[in-house]
Design a protein around this motif. Structure first.
Motif, PDB file in Angstrom:
ATOM      1  N   LEU A  19       0.836  -1.200   0.000  1.00 13.57           N
ATOM      2  CA  LEU A  19       0.000   0.000   0.000  1.00 13.57           C
ATOM      3  C   LEU A  19       0.876   1.257   0.000  1.00 13.57           C
ATOM      4  N   GLN A  20       1.960   1.190   0.767  1.00 12.64           N
ATOM      5  CA  GLN A  20       2.880   2.335   0.830  1.00 12.64           C
ATOM      6  C   GLN A  20       3.560   2.538  -0.531  1.00 12.64           C
ATOM      7  N   VAL A  21       3.962   1.428  -1.159  1.00 12.29           N
ATOM      8  CA  VAL A  21       4.598   1.513  -2.484  1.00 12.29           C
ATOM      9  C   VAL A  21       3.617   2.146  -3.477  1.00 12.29           C
ATOM     10  N   PHE A  22       2.389   1.675  -3.453  1.00  9.46           N
ATOM     11  CA  PHE A  22       1.359   2.204  -4.362  1.00  9.46           C
ATOM     12  C   PHE A  22       1.186   3.714  -4.122  1.00  9.46           C
ATOM     13  N   ASP A  23       1.063   4.101  -2.862  1.00  7.23           N
ATOM     14  CA  ASP A  23       0.863   5.508  -2.509  1.00  7.23           C
ATOM     15  C   ASP A  23       2.023   6.378  -3.012  1.00  7.23           C
ATOM     16  N   ARG A  24       3.250   5.875  -2.845  1.00  5.18           N
ATOM     17  CA  ARG A  24       4.430   6.640  -3.311  1.00  5.18           C
ATOM     18  C   ARG A  24       4.411   6.791  -4.830  1.00  5.18           C
ATOM     19  N   VAL A  25       4.067   5.713  -5.532  1.00  6.95           N
ATOM     20  CA  VAL A  25       4.063   5.786  -7.002  1.00  6.95           C
ATOM     21  C   VAL A  25       3.005   6.793  -7.453  1.00  6.95           C
ATOM     22  N   ALA A  35      10.796   4.269  -6.200  1.00  2.74           N
ATOM     23  CA  ALA A  35      11.806   3.284  -5.788  1.00  2.74           C
ATOM     24  C   ALA A  35      12.949   3.978  -5.071  1.00  2.74           C
ATOM     25  N   GLU A  36      13.400   5.125  -5.631  1.00  6.01           N
ATOM     26  CA  GLU A  36      14.502   5.866  -5.000  1.00  6.01           C
ATOM     27  C   GLU A  36      14.119   6.297  -3.595  1.00  6.01           C
ATOM     28  N   GLU A  37      12.911   6.850  -3.501  1.00  8.76           N
ATOM     29  CA  GLU A  37      12.481   7.383  -2.214  1.00  8.76           C
ATOM     30  C   GLU A  37      12.369   6.289  -1.151  1.00  8.76           C
ATOM     31  N   LEU A  38      11.906   5.117  -1.596  1.00  6.63           N
ATOM     32  CA  LEU A  38      11.709   4.027  -0.632  1.00  6.63           C
ATOM     33  C   LEU A  38      12.955   3.147  -0.504  1.00  6.63           C
ATOM     34  N   ARG A  39      13.990   3.531  -1.242  1.00  8.58           N
ATOM     35  CA  ARG A  39      15.235   2.737  -1.265  1.00  8.58           C
ATOM     36  C   ARG A  39      14.967   1.288  -1.664  1.00  8.58           C
ATOM     37  N   LEU A  40      14.169   1.135  -2.709  1.00  6.91           N
ATOM     38  CA  LEU A  40      13.909  -0.196  -3.264  1.00  6.91           C
ATOM     39  C   LEU A  40      14.376  -0.191  -4.717  1.00  6.91           C
ATOM     40  N   THR A  41      14.474  -1.376  -5.302  1.00  6.05           N
ATOM     41  CA  THR A  41      14.803  -1.396  -6.730  1.00  6.05           C
ATOM     42  C   THR A  41      13.508  -1.227  -7.531  1.00  6.05           C
ATOM     43  N   PRO A  43      12.431  -3.095 -10.080  1.00  5.71           N
ATOM     44  CA  PRO A  43      11.681  -4.354 -10.233  1.00  5.71           C
ATOM     45  C   PRO A  43      10.889  -4.706  -8.969  1.00  5.71           C
ATOM     46  N   THR A  44      11.460  -4.381  -7.784  1.00  3.71           N
ATOM     47  CA  THR A  44      10.722  -4.691  -6.546  1.00  3.71           C
ATOM     48  C   THR A  44       9.436  -3.879  -6.490  1.00  3.71           C
ATOM     49  N   VAL A  45       9.539  -2.579  -6.828  1.00  5.71           N
ATOM     50  CA  VAL A  45       8.348  -1.730  -6.801  1.00  5.71           C
ATOM     51  C   VAL A  45       7.312  -2.256  -7.790  1.00  5.71           C
ATOM     52  N   SER A  46       7.767  -2.591  -8.994  1.00  9.41           N
ATOM     53  CA  SER A  46       6.818  -3.094 -10.003  1.00  9.41           C
ATOM     54  C   SER A  46       6.174  -4.389  -9.528  1.00  9.41           C
ATOM     55  N   ALA A  47       6.979  -5.271  -8.897  1.00  9.23           N
ATOM     56  CA  ALA A  47       6.434  -6.554  -8.433  1.00  9.23           C
ATOM     57  C   ALA A  47       5.400  -6.323  -7.329  1.00  9.23           C
ATOM     58  N   GLN A  48       5.680  -5.371  -6.440  1.00  6.50           N
ATOM     59  CA  GLN A  48       4.731  -5.084  -5.342  1.00  6.50           C
ATOM     60  C   GLN A  48       3.419  -4.546  -5.919  1.00  6.50           C
ATOM     61  N   LEU A  49       3.541  -3.691  -6.939  1.00  7.56           N
ATOM     62  CA  LEU A  49       2.330  -3.140  -7.558  1.00  7.56           C
ATOM     63  C   LEU A  49       1.513  -4.243  -8.224  1.00  7.56           C
ATOM     64  N   LYS A  50       2.240  -5.147  -8.861  1.00  9.23           N
ATOM     65  CA  LYS A  50       1.563  -6.248  -9.564  1.00  9.23           C
ATOM     66  C   LYS A  50       0.798  -7.107  -8.554  1.00  9.23           C
ATOM     67  N   LYS A  51       1.480  -7.441  -7.420  1.00 10.48           N
ATOM     68  CA  LYS A  51       0.835  -8.290  -6.407  1.00 10.48           C
ATOM     69  C   LYS A  51      -0.396  -7.600  -5.835  1.00 10.48           C
ATOM     70  N   LEU A  52      -0.252  -6.297  -5.576  1.00 11.41           N
ATOM     71  CA  LEU A  52      -1.387  -5.561  -5.010  1.00 11.41           C
ATOM     72  C   LEU A  52      -2.536  -5.534  -6.030  1.00 11.41           C
ATOM     73  N   GLY A  53      -2.173  -5.336  -7.291  1.00 15.36           N
ATOM     74  CA  GLY A  53      -3.182  -5.339  -8.354  1.00 15.36           C
ATOM     75  C   GLY A  53      -3.909  -6.683  -8.410  1.00 15.36           C
ATOM     76  N   ASP A  54      -3.137  -7.776  -8.268  1.00 16.99           N
ATOM     77  CA  ASP A  54      -3.758  -9.108  -8.284  1.00 16.99           C
ATOM     78  C   ASP A  54      -4.760  -9.258  -7.142  1.00 16.99           C
ATOM     79  N   CYS A  55      -4.385  -8.715  -5.959  1.00 14.67           N
ATOM     80  CA  CYS A  55      -5.311  -8.812  -4.808  1.00 14.67           C
ATOM     81  C   CYS A  55      -6.564  -7.984  -5.074  1.00 14.67           C
ATOM     82  N   VAL A  56      -6.373  -6.817  -5.676  1.00 21.45           N
ATOM     83  CA  VAL A  56      -7.505  -5.909  -5.909  1.00 21.45           C
ATOM     84  C   VAL A  56      -8.416  -6.480  -7.004  1.00 21.45           C
ATOM     85  N   GLY A  57      -7.809  -7.162  -7.947  1.00 23.58           N
ATOM     86  CA  GLY A  57      -8.613  -7.767  -9.003  1.00 23.58           C
ATOM     87  C   GLY A  57      -8.335  -7.182 -10.373  1.00 23.58           C
ATOM     88  N   GLY A  58      -7.307  -6.384 -10.500  1.00 22.73           N
ATOM     89  CA  GLY A  58      -6.954  -5.833 -11.812  1.00 22.73           C
ATOM     90  C   GLY A  58      -5.797  -4.866 -11.667  1.00 22.73           C
TER      91      GLY A  58
END
Ligand code: PGA
Length: 334
Positions: A19-25, A35-41, A43-58
């Motif tokens: 949720l935090q990753v989504f909010d930052r994006v 990614a820079e702000e959260l000190r993540l790579t 691909p990690t940010v994209s993967a987190q968004l994808k997983k959250l999207g899967d949970c949400v349903g799209g």
């Protein structure tokens, strides 16, 4: 057609970090910046968004060209993310209060040039923790180091960290130093001005003991050159006034150039080796035990430093400082 979200599905499968990753994006408008702000790579940010999207349903975003657009699901999730993250921040603050942030004091010793951001950050911190009494002590680089050696404050903000204190201080935001002139100065718009050319000019510098002055003098000394100082002034604002009055050229932190008065009549010169790339650091002397309050402020300052840096990046301030030349540039100065 997207699957409907069953009750409790987000609770079971999504994470607060997603949720935090989504909010930052959403706020930064870019995976890279988030990614820079959260000190993540990325691909990690994209993967987190994808997983959250899967949970949400799209998917939550659609990419058109280089631009990200929120999908309907993304739009709907935006407000929920803000509400959940805000509620958690308030909760954290309430717990902090239980753990000793409801009362206490914080004394911060900062160098003169930090006055462009330190009072605001300290003010915001004190609004979050109204029971804490805060004090801001401002002096030049030498004064602040003196206070540090006398252990008079809880934390210190300087730019140049003395070698023996290097392991006690951490950087939190850039503090570039630039050379400025009035808008009608002959060097305005010239490219790649060598340092040798600048020694023909009269400098308006800060007083002895100033960190900016030391950094600039060290640079010229390193090149075997000596600066000609017309005037030493103990205030950055006074230097700006003197420079726009045509009394000489100045060396200032970009923080001073961007804030305060008369900046619309100041021009940053394109001098070889400038901007001097420096950082703001926060720290305390060896052997000192940080209070809960000081630690909380330091963490807050790191967060604010990241936000201020990102804001400058967004506003193109770095680019402006690094490419100070005007569009119609005469050839390089020799
Ligand atoms: P000063 O320090 O205000 O003493 O010049 C600031 C800095 O070192 O950048």
């Amino acid at each position: 057609m997207h699957k409907r979200v069953g009750a409790g599905r987000l609770v079971r499968q999504a994470t607060l970090r997603q949720l935090q990753v989504f909010d930052r994006v959403v706020k930064r408008g870019s995976v890279t910046k988030a990614a820079e702000e959260l000190r993540l790579t990325q691909p990690t940010v994209s993967a987190q968004l994808k997983k959250l999207g899967d949970c949400v349903g799209g998917p939550l975003f659609e990419q058109v060209g280089r631009q990200l657009y929120l999908t309907q699901e993304g739009e709907l999730l935006t407000r929920t993310a803000v509400e959940v993250l805000d509620a958690l921040a308030r909760f954290e603050m309430a717990v902090d209060n239980l753990n000793g942030l409801s009362t206490g004091s914080l004394s911060l010793g900062v160098v003169t040039t930090a006055k462009y951001f330190a009072p605001r950050v300290l003010g915001e911190f004190s609004r979050m923790y109204p029971g804490i009494e805060v004090a801001l002590q401002i002096g030049n680089h030498s004064d602040v180091l003196q206070r540090l050696h006398e252990n008079r404050d809880d934390l210190y903000i300087v730019s140049t960290v003395p070698i023996d204190l290097e392991d006690r201080f951490q950087p939190f935001m850039p503090n570039p130093v630039v050379i400025v002139a009035s808008d009608d100065h002959a060097l305005v718009g010239k490219r790649n001005i060598p340092l040798e050319r600048l020694v023909q000019e009269r400098f308006i510098l800060r007083e002895e003991g100033s960190g900016v002055r030391r950094a600039v003098e060290a640079m010229f000394e390193g090149a075997g050159l000596e600066l000609h100082t017309r005037m030493a002034l103990s205030s950055n604002e006074a230097i700006k006034q003197a420079v726009v009055s045509g009394l000489g050229i100045g060396a200032l932190s970009l923080h001073s150039v961007r804030n305060g008065g008369v900046q619309d009549r100041l021009r940053i010169l394109d001098v070889r080796g400038f901007p001097l790339q420096r950082q703001w650091h926060v720290g305390y002397p060896a052997g000192k035990q940080l209070s809960v309050v000081a630690e909380a402020f330091r963490d807050y300052l790191f967060r604010q430093g990241r936000i201020m840096t990102a804001n400058w990046e967004e506003a193109g301030v770095w680019a402006q400082a690094c490419m100070a030349q005007s569009e119609a540039q005469p050839p390089a100065v020799d």
